[in-house]
Design an enzyme around this catalytic site. Structure first.
Site, PDB file in Angstrom:
ATOM      1  CE  LYS A 141      -3.732  -2.380   2.452  1.00 10.04           C
ATOM      2  NZ  LYS A 141      -4.465  -2.584   3.709  1.00 10.04           N
TER       3      LYS A 141
ATOM      4  CD  GLN B 157      -3.215  -3.952   7.008  1.00  6.84           C
ATOM      5  OE1 GLN B 157      -3.390  -2.913   6.370  1.00  6.84           O
ATOM      6  NE2 GLN B 157      -3.566  -5.124   6.548  1.00  6.84           N
TER       7      GLN B 157
ATOM      8  CG  ASP C  75      -9.547  -0.012   5.619  1.00  5.09           C
ATOM      9  OD1 ASP C  75      -9.406  -0.525   4.501  1.00  5.09           O
ATOM     10  OD2 ASP C  75      -8.766  -0.201   6.573  1.00  5.09           O
TER      11      ASP C  75
HETATM   12  N1  GUN Z   1      -6.440  -6.660   6.771  1.00  5.67           N
HETATM   13  C1  GUN Z   1      -6.778  -7.464   5.739  1.00  5.67           C
HETATM   14  N2  GUN Z   1      -7.469  -6.755   4.805  1.00  5.67           N
HETATM   15  C2  GUN Z   1      -7.564  -5.497   5.258  1.00  5.67           C
HETATM   16  C3  GUN Z   1      -8.145  -4.297   4.747  1.00  5.67           C
HETATM   17  O1  GUN Z   1      -8.747  -4.253   3.678  1.00  5.67           O
HETATM   18  N3  GUN Z   1      -8.002  -3.193   5.517  1.00  5.67           N
HETATM   19  C4  GUN Z   1      -7.377  -3.232   6.711  1.00  5.67           C
HETATM   20  N4  GUN Z   1      -7.316  -2.097   7.396  1.00  5.67           N
HETATM   21  N5  GUN Z   1      -6.826  -4.304   7.217  1.00  5.67           N
HETATM   22  C5  GUN Z   1      -6.917  -5.430   6.500  1.00  5.67           C
END
Ligand code: GUN
Length: 291
Positions: free
Chosen positions: A54, A98, A121
Site C-alpha cells: 500500500k 491495519q 477503509d
Molecule cells: N487486513 C486485511 N485486509 C484489510 C483491509 O482491507 N483493511 C485493513 N485495514 N486491514 C486489512
C-alpha cells in the site's frame, strides 16, 4: 466458449491513469498532496507485507504517506488518543488501521473513532450504514475493487445468482450489500453451510473469500460461470488462492476467472487510493464550497 482472465493489474493500471489526471488537478487546487496515515500494531508478518504494498503505491501516485507503528501491548485508550490526533491533523486526509489488531483491542471501537470522512477503509459504522442504505459514503476496498473489475469487463450482475463464500466484515458482508444494491440475487455461505458445493454449482458468479487454498475444484463450476478469487494463502511454499486455478481453468467451462496473484489484490489497492483521493477532495474542496 472463450475463457478470459480478469486481469486486475491491467485494469487497475488503466484506472490509475484516469485517477492520476484528476488527482493532479486536485493537488493544484488544494496546494498540497493528499495525506494517508497507516496504523500498524504489533508485527504481524502478513500485515507488514500488505502495508508495504500500500505504501509503495502511495509513493508511486504521489500521495504523502506515513506509517505509525505501535507495540502490540498498546492499550485501546492509547490507540484511541493516536487516532484522535490524526483526526485533527489537517495534512492527513485518510486513516487506515491495519487489521487484525491484537485481541485485547476491540477493533469495532477503534474503527468507530476514525473520522468517517477520513475512513478510507469504509469500516466506520456510518460508512457501513451508508452502504446498507445504498447512499453516498466511503466503501470497503476489496468489494469495491471487485465491482470495478466486473464493470470493466462488462459483466452484468443484475438478476444473476451470486454465491459468496465467506461472511467477514471486510469482504463477504459488504460484497453482498454492494451486489444486492445492484440487483443481484446473493447467497452468503460460510464454513458451516450445508451442501456448499451444490450451492457453488448454481452460481453464475462465484466469489470465494475463505483463505482455504485450492478449496474450489472444476467439478463444482457451472457452465459459463465467472469466478472471483479473493483468497490468499500459502500452499506448498507458493502463493495460492481459494481456487485450484489449473484444474478449474483447464477442466471447467467457465467464462471468466481472476488469478492469484494479479486479480483482486491490485483492485483492492486501487480502491484504497481512489478512496483516499475522494476523501482529499471531500475534505478540502467540497466542504469548503459548502461553508
Ligand atoms: N487486513 C486485511 N485486509 C484489510 C483491509 O482491507 N483493511 C485493513 N485495514 N486491514 C486489512
Amino acid at each position: 466458449m472463450t475463457k478470459s482472465i480478469l486481469d486486475g493489474r491491467y485494469v487497475s493500471n488503466i484506472l490509475y491513469e484516469k485517477l492520476k489526471f484528476k488527482y493532479e488537478e486536485l493537488v493544484k487546487i488544494v496546494g498540497r498532496k493528499a495525506g494517508l496515515a497507516f496504523i500498524k500494531v504489533g508485527n504481524d508478518k502478513a500485515s507488514t507485507i500488505y502495508l508495504n504494498t500500500k505504501t509503495k503505491k502511495c509513493n508511486e501516485i504521489g500521495i504523502y504517506q506515513e506509517t505509525f507503528t505501535f507495540d502490540e501491548n498498546i492499550t485501546e485508550e492509547e490507540l484511541i488518543i493516536e487516532i484522535r490526533k490524526l483526526n485533527e491533523n489537517k495534512n492527513i486526509d485518510g486513516i487506515l488501521v491495519q487489521l487484525p489488531l491484537p485481541s485485547h483491542i476491540n477493533y469495532i471501537k477503534i474503527m468507530s473513532e476514525i473520522n468517517p470522512d477520513k475512513d478510507v477503509d469504509g469500516f466506520h459504522p456510518e460508512n457501513v450504514g451508508n452502504l446498507l442504505f445504498n447512499d453516498k459514503g466511503i466503501y470497503s476496498c476489496t468489494p469495491q475493487g471487485i465491482m470495478e473489475l466486473l464493470k470493466f469487463y462488462k459483466i452484468n450482475v443484475v438478476g444473476k445468482d451470486i454465491v459468496i463464500i465467506g461472511r467477514s466484515n471486510i469482504v463477504g458482508k459488504p460484497m453482498a450489500l454492494m451486489l444486492i444494491n445492484e440487483g443481484a440475487t446473493v447467497q452468503v455461505c460460510n464454513s458451516k453451510t450445508k451442501d456448499l458445493f451444490h450451492k457453488v454449482k448454481q452460481a453464475d458468479i462465484l466469489i470465494s473469500a475463505t483463505g482455504v487454498p485450492r478449496l474450489i475444484k472444476s467439478d463444482c463450476i457451472k457452465e459459463g460461470a465467472v469466478i472471483i478469487d479473493v483468497g490468499i494463502s500459502e500452499f506448498e511454499g507458493k502463493l495460492s488462492g481459494d481456487v485450484d486455478f489449473e484444474d478449474v481453468y483447464n477442466n471447467s467451462r467457465l467464462s471468466y476467472i481472476s488469478p492469484v496473484p494479479g486479480g483482486v489484490g491490485p483492485m483492492t489497492i486501487y480502491s484504497l487510493i481512489k478512496n483516499t483521493i475522494r476523501a482529499f477532495e471531500l475534505n478540502n474542496i467540497q466542504l469548503k464550497k459548502n461553508m
